[in-house]
Design a protein around this motif. Structure first.
Motif, PDB file in Angstrom:
ATOM      1  N   GLY A 188      20.557  27.934  10.147  1.00  0.00           N
ATOM      2  CA  GLY A 188      21.552  29.110  10.406  1.00  0.00           C
ATOM      3  C   GLY A 188      21.899  29.277  11.587  1.00  0.00           C
ATOM      4  N   ASN A 189      21.158  28.591  12.671  1.00  0.00           N
ATOM      5  CA  ASN A 189      21.423  28.733  14.028  1.00  0.00           C
ATOM      6  C   ASN A 189      21.860  27.513  14.782  1.00  0.00           C
ATOM      7  N   ASP A 190      22.068  26.525  14.067  1.00  0.00           N
ATOM      8  CA  ASP A 190      22.401  25.022  14.607  1.00  0.00           C
ATOM      9  C   ASP A 190      23.731  24.852  14.564  1.00  0.00           C
ATOM     10  N   TRP A 191      24.601  24.880  15.462  1.00  0.00           N
ATOM     11  CA  TRP A 191      26.087  24.696  15.136  1.00  0.00           C
ATOM     12  C   TRP A 191      26.464  23.357  14.746  1.00  0.00           C
ATOM     13  N   LEU A 192      25.400  22.274  14.783  1.00  0.00           N
ATOM     14  CA  LEU A 192      25.905  21.084  14.291  1.00  0.00           C
ATOM     15  C   LEU A 192      25.548  20.734  13.033  1.00  0.00           C
ATOM     16  N   ALA A 193      24.733  21.621  12.468  1.00  0.00           N
ATOM     17  CA  ALA A 193      23.971  21.341  11.022  1.00  0.00           C
ATOM     18  C   ALA A 193      25.030  21.006   9.941  1.00  0.00           C
ATOM     19  N   ASN A 194      26.157  21.848   9.867  1.00  0.00           N
ATOM     20  CA  ASN A 194      26.943  21.574   8.801  1.00  0.00           C
ATOM     21  C   ASN A 194      28.278  20.718   9.046  1.00  0.00           C
ATOM     22  N   LEU A 195      28.391  20.206  10.258  1.00  0.00           N
ATOM     23  CA  LEU A 195      29.695  19.478  10.556  1.00  0.00           C
ATOM     24  C   LEU A 195      29.759  17.962   9.978  1.00  0.00           C
ATOM     25  N   PRO A 196      30.633  17.651   9.640  1.00  0.00           N
ATOM     26  CA  PRO A 196      30.728  16.111   9.311  1.00  0.00           C
ATOM     27  C   PRO A 196      30.189  15.086  10.284  1.00  0.00           C
ATOM     28  N   LYS A 197      29.412  14.140  10.060  1.00  0.00           N
ATOM     29  CA  LYS A 197      29.055  13.013  10.728  1.00  0.00           C
ATOM     30  C   LYS A 197      30.271  12.233  11.317  1.00  0.00           C
ATOM     31  N   VAL A 198      30.435  12.220  12.968  1.00  0.00           N
ATOM     32  CA  VAL A 198      31.498  11.270  13.452  1.00  0.00           C
ATOM     33  C   VAL A 198      30.923  10.049  13.630  1.00  0.00           C
ATOM     34  N   ARG A 199      31.359   8.930  13.489  1.00  0.00           N
ATOM     35  CA  ARG A 199      31.134   7.507  13.671  1.00  0.00           C
ATOM     36  C   ARG A 199      32.169   6.445  13.776  1.00  0.00           C
ATOM     37  N   ARG A 200      32.376   5.776  14.741  1.00  0.00           N
ATOM     38  CA  ARG A 200      33.433   4.875  14.891  1.00  0.00           C
ATOM     39  C   ARG A 200      33.896   4.424  13.701  1.00  0.00           C
ATOM     40  N   GLN A 201      35.272   4.129  13.547  1.00  0.00           N
ATOM     41  CA  GLN A 201      35.686   3.379  12.436  1.00  0.00           C
ATOM     42  C   GLN A 201      35.115   2.037  11.947  1.00  0.00           C
ATOM     43  N   ARG A 202      34.677   1.572  11.079  1.00  0.00           N
ATOM     44  CA  ARG A 202      34.119   0.171  10.732  1.00  0.00           C
ATOM     45  C   ARG A 202      35.104  -0.825  11.354  1.00  0.00           C
ATOM     46  N   GLU A 203      36.304  -0.892  11.235  1.00  0.00           N
ATOM     47  CA  GLU A 203      37.172  -2.080  11.703  1.00  0.00           C
ATOM     48  C   GLU A 203      37.221  -2.012  12.994  1.00  0.00           C
TER      49      GLU A 203
END
Length: 209
Positions: A188-203
């Protein structure tokens, strides 16, 4: 693969809720750290497990007031050996011989290899090597915590000199490398909790030859 699911679940929690992690889960994470690989099997590091609220409160300003320090259940401090000494090599060889039930003399070649490596390096070079080994254990701990559905927030943002002084690490022949608060996310207090995980593209991340 369960590990993939666990890694997809995990993120670096920015706010923890203070809930305690069971001793069983902590013990499993610590066992994974103990089993982590290291060069030559030497494991030139020590992990401090801090649960004392007073100590965590003292660490808080040293770690740039990151609230996970005090809101965590357990705070792991990964500290590398400040130098690698012949005495530490002797202890490792004796422990290896006892564990494998072989005479120490049969490990003479291995021992000499280790001694040749450390004596050719400066104290700082030995510490940097030990710190890199500590990072392997650090990464293992993060993955193990995810498997246990325990949040773990990797931290390099702290004053290592001040932390070493607070915990008396110099006297123990150690220097702090990284911190890992363990606990549970405060969604409820973590701004990052529900954001999509960002990782470099596989290629872009992998190059295949």
């Amino acid at each position: 693969m369960e590990l993939i699911k666990s890694l997809e679940w995990r993120y670096a929690s920015k706010k923890m809720n203070g809930k305690k992690v069971s001793q069983e889960k902590v013990d499993n994470i610590l066992k994974a750290i103990q089993l982590a690989p290291s060069s030559m099997g030497l494991q030139p590091y020590t992990i401090l497990v801090i649960t004392n609220p007073g100590i965590k409160k003292q660490i808080l300003p040293i770690a740039n007031n990151q609230s996970q320090i005090v809101d965590s259940s357990h705070l792991l401090v990964f500290a590398a050996w400040a130098d690698i000494t012949p005495g530490q090599i002797d202890e490792y060889i004796a422990h290896t011989a006892k564990t494998r039930n072989v005479p120490e003399e049969t490990l003479a070649g291995f021992k000499n290899t280790l001694l040749n490596i450390i004596t050719k390096k400066t104290t700082e070079e030995n510490y940097q090597w030990a710190a890199r080994q500590a990072y392997i254990a650090f990464g293992t701990a993060i993955a193990a915590a995810a498997e246990e559905r325990v949040d773990a927030t990797p931290m390099e943002g702290f004053n290592a000199t001040a932390l070493d002084a607070l915990l008396g690490l110099k006297e123990k022949g150690l220097r702090s490398v990284t911190l890992l608060p363990l606990g549970y996310r405060d969604t409820g207090n973590d701004w990052l909790a529900n954001l999509p995980k960002v990782r470099r593209q596989r290629e872009k991340l992998f190059i295949q030859h």
